[in-house]
Scaffold this active site. Structure first.
Site, PDB file in Angstrom:
ATOM      1  N   LYS A  45      41.915  58.343  56.268  1.00  0.00           N
ATOM      2  CA  LYS A  45      42.448  59.182  57.387  1.00  0.00           C
ATOM      3  C   LYS A  45      44.076  59.166  57.275  1.00  0.00           C
ATOM      4  O   LYS A  45      44.389  58.179  57.111  1.00  0.00           O
ATOM      5  CB  LYS A  45      41.798  58.300  58.731  1.00  0.00           C
ATOM      6  CG  LYS A  45      41.969  59.439  59.856  1.00  0.00           C
ATOM      7  CD  LYS A  45      41.483  58.439  60.955  1.00  0.00           C
ATOM      8  CE  LYS A  45      42.075  58.316  61.978  1.00  0.00           C
ATOM      9  NZ  LYS A  45      41.500  57.921  63.341  1.00  0.00           N
ATOM     10  N   LYS A  62      43.686  44.465  58.969  1.00  0.00           N
ATOM     11  CA  LYS A  62      45.117  44.171  59.219  1.00  0.00           C
ATOM     12  C   LYS A  62      45.671  42.624  58.909  1.00  0.00           C
ATOM     13  O   LYS A  62      46.846  42.299  58.698  1.00  0.00           O
ATOM     14  CB  LYS A  62      45.176  44.173  60.900  1.00  0.00           C
ATOM     15  CG  LYS A  62      45.317  45.825  61.203  1.00  0.00           C
ATOM     16  CD  LYS A  62      45.820  45.926  62.498  1.00  0.00           C
ATOM     17  CE  LYS A  62      45.832  47.423  63.136  1.00  0.00           C
ATOM     18  NZ  LYS A  62      46.244  47.627  64.389  1.00  0.00           N
ATOM     19  N   LYS A  89      49.415  57.022  61.276  1.00  0.00           N
ATOM     20  CA  LYS A  89      51.149  57.086  61.632  1.00  0.00           C
ATOM     21  C   LYS A  89      51.834  56.019  61.040  1.00  0.00           C
ATOM     22  O   LYS A  89      52.802  56.077  61.190  1.00  0.00           O
ATOM     23  CB  LYS A  89      51.354  57.526  63.032  1.00  0.00           C
ATOM     24  CG  LYS A  89      50.684  56.595  63.984  1.00  0.00           C
ATOM     25  CD  LYS A  89      51.044  56.983  65.416  1.00  0.00           C
ATOM     26  CE  LYS A  89      50.259  56.153  66.578  1.00  0.00           C
ATOM     27  NZ  LYS A  89      49.234  55.574  66.087  1.00  0.00           N
TER      28      LYS A  89
END
Ligand code: TRP
Length: 334
Positions: A197, A115, A200
């Site tokens: 994966k 991140k 969203k």
């Protein structure tokens, strides 16, 4: 809720609309757990603030995640569905756990490294201490089992280490949680990059299908899904990750085993198969979307659910927090 059922706790960030990955990989199975376990599903809005959010959208998505959970079949009377920010004990315990978590441990977190790279202009302290807040979420409720994917394993490990460290110092305060590995449930991968994966918060919308995508959009996204250069519809995760992912999705929504799917599409093209998967998914989403729209049309009810469930959660949370306060030497509140 009875005292002898095991407690399950999971959190989801309202950082985007829930995807079919969230549904087929997790929520769908949770519906089957609601009688056997004491389940808590927390919408972790505080965690979401570690990345810059649009306030209006965040408010809307928090309510939307709740409505989707309920539309997928999670009963707000059997499970505790609530917002993290509504139970102040999460932030309070997180502060304390921050003082029992080492910089060296946090430095090893791969999600922090990822991140920080993706949001290089906003590497804030919250992003770094994120695992302490997650540990607080879990430990506040004396959680036995945490359903998590591979990407959250490291965070659960640190939670267990911090809990054990605290217990060593002060006696048995926290239950040390275990991962919950579902007996069933598919791991759904990105449609364009099947090595990762489905997420969203992916910047490419063609990577995921949300539970709120219209049938047209669903079919279009599946038509664009990557496959591979041969023409065989066969399950082989290693050599045919795209097709295997589509087979997992199709199997999950239709209940058909892989063998039957291979037979069904033996003489068909990838195009035929992708269309069939898209249509089957759209069909599965239809009743979910209908219930969702009904629920979103009744915000008063949703807010009431949040209020009642927030209070239920708070009662449990403060039992643990009071114990912690006492152990570390803080005076009890009057
Ligand atoms: N970190 C999790 C994620 O991004 C969300 C989360 C927060 C969570 N607190 C939790 C998951 C507690 C399980 C238990 O997916």
């Amino acid at each position: 809720m009875s005292e002898n059922k095991k407690r399950i706790f999971s959190g989801v960030q309202p950082s985007g609309n829930l995807t079919i990955g969230n549904y087929l990989g997790a929520i769908k199975n949770w519906v089957g757990l609601q009688d056997e376990y004491d389940c808590m599903y927390c919408i972790v809005d505080l965690h979401t603030l570690t990345v810059r959010q649009d306030p209006k959208e965040l408010r809307q998505r928090s309510l939307s995640v709740l409505a989707l959970y309920m539309a997928c079949g999670l009963d707000p009377e059997k499970n505790i569905l609530y917002l993290q920010s509504h139970v102040a004990a999460h932030a309070e315990l997180a502060w304390i756990l921050n003082c029992y978590t080492y910089i060296g441990e946090l430095n090893r977190m791969t999600q922090f490294k990822d991140k920080s790279q993706r949001h290089a202009d906003n590497i804030n302290a919250g992003l770094f201490t994120y695992p302490a807040l997650m540990a607080a979420d879990i430990l506040l409720y004396q959680t036995d089992l945490v359903p998590i994917g591979q990407d959250q394993k490291q965070h659960l490990e640190i939670t267990r280490d911090v809990a054990a460290r605290f217990n060593n110092l002060y006696g048995d305060v926290f239950v040390v949680p275990e991962p919950y590995i579902a007996k069933v449930g598919a791991k759904i991968m990105s449609l364009q990059e099947p090595a990762k994966k489905m997420s969203k918060s992916d910047e490419n919308e063609n990577n995921f299908v949300t539970l709120l995508d219209s049938p047209d959009v669903v079919v279009r996204k599946f038509k664009k899904a990557v496959t591979d250069s041969d023409r065989e519809i066969r399950y082989d995760e290693e050599n045919k990750p795209g097709i295997s992912n589509l087979m997992s999705i199709y199997s999950s929504v239709t209940g058909k085993p892989f063998g039957d799917i291979e037979a069904e599409f033996q003489d068909k093209s990838y195009g035929d198969f992708k269309l069939a998967v898209g249509e089957a998914v759209a069909e599965t989403l239809k009743p979910v979307q209908e219930r969702y729209n009904q629920l979103m049309g009744n915000k008063d009810y949703l807010n009431e659910v949040l209020k009642v469930n927030g209070e239920r959660a708070a009662r449990l949370a403060y039992r643990t927090l009071n114990k912690v306060y006492k152990k570390v030497g803080l005076l009890p509140r009057g």
